[in-house]
Design an enzyme around this catalytic site. Structure first.
Site, PDB file in Angstrom:
ATOM      1  N   LYS A 254       0.826  -1.219   0.000  1.00 57.32           N
ATOM      2  CA  LYS A 254       0.000   0.000   0.000  1.00 57.32           C
ATOM      3  C   LYS A 254       0.854   1.261   0.000  1.00 57.32           C
ATOM      4  O   LYS A 254       2.038   1.243   0.251  1.00 57.32           O
ATOM      5  CB  LYS A 254      -0.999  -0.040   1.159  1.00 57.32           C
ATOM      6  CG  LYS A 254      -2.140  -0.999   0.805  1.00 57.32           C
ATOM      7  CD  LYS A 254      -3.346  -0.888   1.677  1.00 57.32           C
ATOM      8  CE  LYS A 254      -4.440  -1.818   1.129  1.00 57.32           C
ATOM      9  NZ  LYS A 254      -5.499  -2.052   2.103  1.00 57.32           N
TER      10      LYS A 254
ATOM     11  N   ARG B  38      -3.659  -9.837   4.771  1.00 58.45           N
ATOM     12  CA  ARG B  38      -4.042  -9.932   3.346  1.00 58.45           C
ATOM     13  C   ARG B  38      -2.845  -9.461   2.529  1.00 58.45           C
ATOM     14  O   ARG B  38      -2.488  -8.294   2.576  1.00 58.45           O
ATOM     15  CB  ARG B  38      -5.264  -9.054   3.103  1.00 58.45           C
ATOM     16  CG  ARG B  38      -5.770  -9.045   1.664  1.00 58.45           C
ATOM     17  CD  ARG B  38      -6.950  -8.076   1.528  1.00 58.45           C
ATOM     18  NE  ARG B  38      -7.474  -8.063   0.175  1.00 58.45           N
ATOM     19  CZ  ARG B  38      -6.965  -7.328  -0.815  1.00 58.45           C
ATOM     20  NH1 ARG B  38      -5.938  -6.538  -0.592  1.00 58.45           N
ATOM     21  NH2 ARG B  38      -7.493  -7.377  -2.016  1.00 58.45           N
TER      22      ARG B  38
HETATM   23  N1  HH2 Z   1      -7.482  -3.684   0.591  1.00 56.89           N
HETATM   24  C1  HH2 Z   1      -7.772  -3.729  -0.720  1.00 56.89           C
HETATM   25  C2  HH2 Z   1      -8.836  -4.518  -1.164  1.00 56.89           C
HETATM   26  N2  HH2 Z   1      -9.585  -5.239  -0.321  1.00 56.89           N
HETATM   27  N3  HH2 Z   1     -10.074  -5.937   1.872  1.00 56.89           N
HETATM   28  C3  HH2 Z   1      -9.809  -5.888   3.175  1.00 56.89           C
HETATM   29  N4  HH2 Z   1     -10.562  -6.591   4.039  1.00 56.89           N
HETATM   30  N5  HH2 Z   1      -8.791  -5.129   3.685  1.00 56.89           N
HETATM   31  C4  HH2 Z   1      -7.989  -4.372   2.872  1.00 56.89           C
HETATM   32  O1  HH2 Z   1      -7.080  -3.678   3.389  1.00 56.89           O
HETATM   33  C5  HH2 Z   1      -8.238  -4.405   1.468  1.00 56.89           C
HETATM   34  C6  HH2 Z   1      -9.310  -5.209   0.991  1.00 56.89           C
HETATM   35  C7  HH2 Z   1      -6.981  -2.935  -1.709  1.00 56.89           C
HETATM   36  O2  HH2 Z   1      -7.507  -3.194  -2.921  1.00 56.89           O
HETATM   37  P1  HH2 Z   1      -7.008  -2.804  -4.335  1.00 56.89           P
HETATM   38  O3  HH2 Z   1      -6.685  -1.363  -4.339  1.00 56.89           O
HETATM   39  O4  HH2 Z   1      -7.993  -3.279  -5.304  1.00 56.89           O
HETATM   40  O5  HH2 Z   1      -5.667  -3.597  -4.529  1.00 56.89           O
HETATM   41  P2  HH2 Z   1      -5.274  -5.096  -4.196  1.00 56.89           P
HETATM   42  O6  HH2 Z   1      -6.498  -5.926  -4.330  1.00 56.89           O
HETATM   43  O7  HH2 Z   1      -4.222  -5.433  -5.202  1.00 56.89           O
HETATM   44  O8  HH2 Z   1      -4.746  -5.083  -2.800  1.00 56.89           O
END
Ligand code: HH2
Length: 260
Positions: free
Chosen positions: A205, A241
């Site tokens: 992130k 995650r």
């Molecule tokens: N972060 C992302 C997506 N889903 N779900 C949970 N529970 N916690 C998180 O911190 C979280 C999440 C970030 O999503 P995105 O920007 O789509 O990127 P990536 O899926 O590659 O992490």
């Protein structure tokens, strides 16, 4: 929890795993690397990502979940805020609904969660994905995130979701500045003390780049991601995650051996 994105625009994978075949190959790799859960997502939630229609999201994730389930018993979570996608994913074999809107995506979301009987991850997000990073502000970020999560717990319980099915997630990067993210990361023991399993999503992130400006490329944030995962494990989170499963599993193993 290993991340399997079937999106052309997720910030960290850049569409590399677009397509069900490529995503299945990636899922197999994460299972072999030691993932205990696979988090399947068909819509990116990063700021500026293009929204995906329900039918497009279903077309991306359901064949993949079906294919993983046909060859592995690994628990699958579905990363969606759409109740219809969660419903179809559970029918295809997912057992966890990972909802970045904490069941606020549509008015029937809490009822659908109760009906499905699956586990539910309630994540904190301030605002909407498109604008959440436009000057987010809190008076007391930790207290406000905690209060929000406990309110969402009450909504879920009132709809009939069983208490033991609920997870909490502070939502690192979702409507948060660097200072907010660091305050929440430092307050993980307080969230863990609420008595629900906590999920931490810090992998690749942007707060990592805020501390290491050379890491503009999401692929270049492994060191920071591992540091955050170890920090979370020490604080007692139930799952992290992550994109880099092999490296994270190794780091967690060594840290556990060193503190044993
Ligand atoms: N972060 C992302 C997506 N889903 N779900 C949970 N529970 N916690 C998180 O911190 C979280 C999440 C970030 O999503 P995105 O920007 O789509 O990127 P990536 O899926 O590659 O992490």
């Amino acid at each position: 929890m290993g991340i399997v994105n079937v999106t052309p625009d997720s910030f960290s994978d850049g569409g590399r795993f677009l397509g069900a075949d490529a995503a299945l190959t990636h899922a197999r790799r994460l299972i072999a690397e030691g993932a205990d859960i696979l988090d399947v997502g068909g819509e990116s939630t990063r700021p500026g990502a293009t929204p995906v229609t329900e039918s497009e999201e279903l077309a991306r994730v359901i064949p993949l979940i079906t294919a993983i389930r046909a060859e592995s018993a690994v628990p699958i979570s579905i990363d969606t805020f759409k109740p219809a996608v969660a419903r179809a994913a559970v029918a295809a074999g997912a057992t966890i609904w990972n909802d970045v809107t904490a069941l606020r995506g549509s008015p029937d979301a809490p009822d659908v969660a109760a009906e499905l009987g699956c586990e539910v991850v309630l994540m904190h997000m301030l605002g909407e994905p498109g604008t959440m990073q436009d000057a987010p502000r809190y008076d007391h970020v930790v207290a406000e995130v905690e209060t929000f999560l406990l309110q969402r717990v009450e909504v879920a319980l009132a709809a009939g979701v069983a208490r033991e099915k609920l997870w909490l997630d502070p939502g690192i990067g979702f409507g948060k500045t660097l200072e907010h993210n660091l305050a929440l990361l430092n307050a993980l023991p307080r969230l863990v003390a609420l008595g629900f399993p906590v999920l931490l999503g810090a992998s690749r992130k942007r707060f990592i780049a805020a501390l290491d400006p050379a890491a503009t490329d999401a692929d270049d944030r492994l060191g920071g991601s591992l540091a955050a995962a170890l920090h979370g494990a020490r604080a007692g989170v139930a799952a992290v995650r992550v994109h880099d499963v092999r490296e994270t599993v190794q780091a967690l193993k060594i840290a556990a051996a060193l503190s044993a």
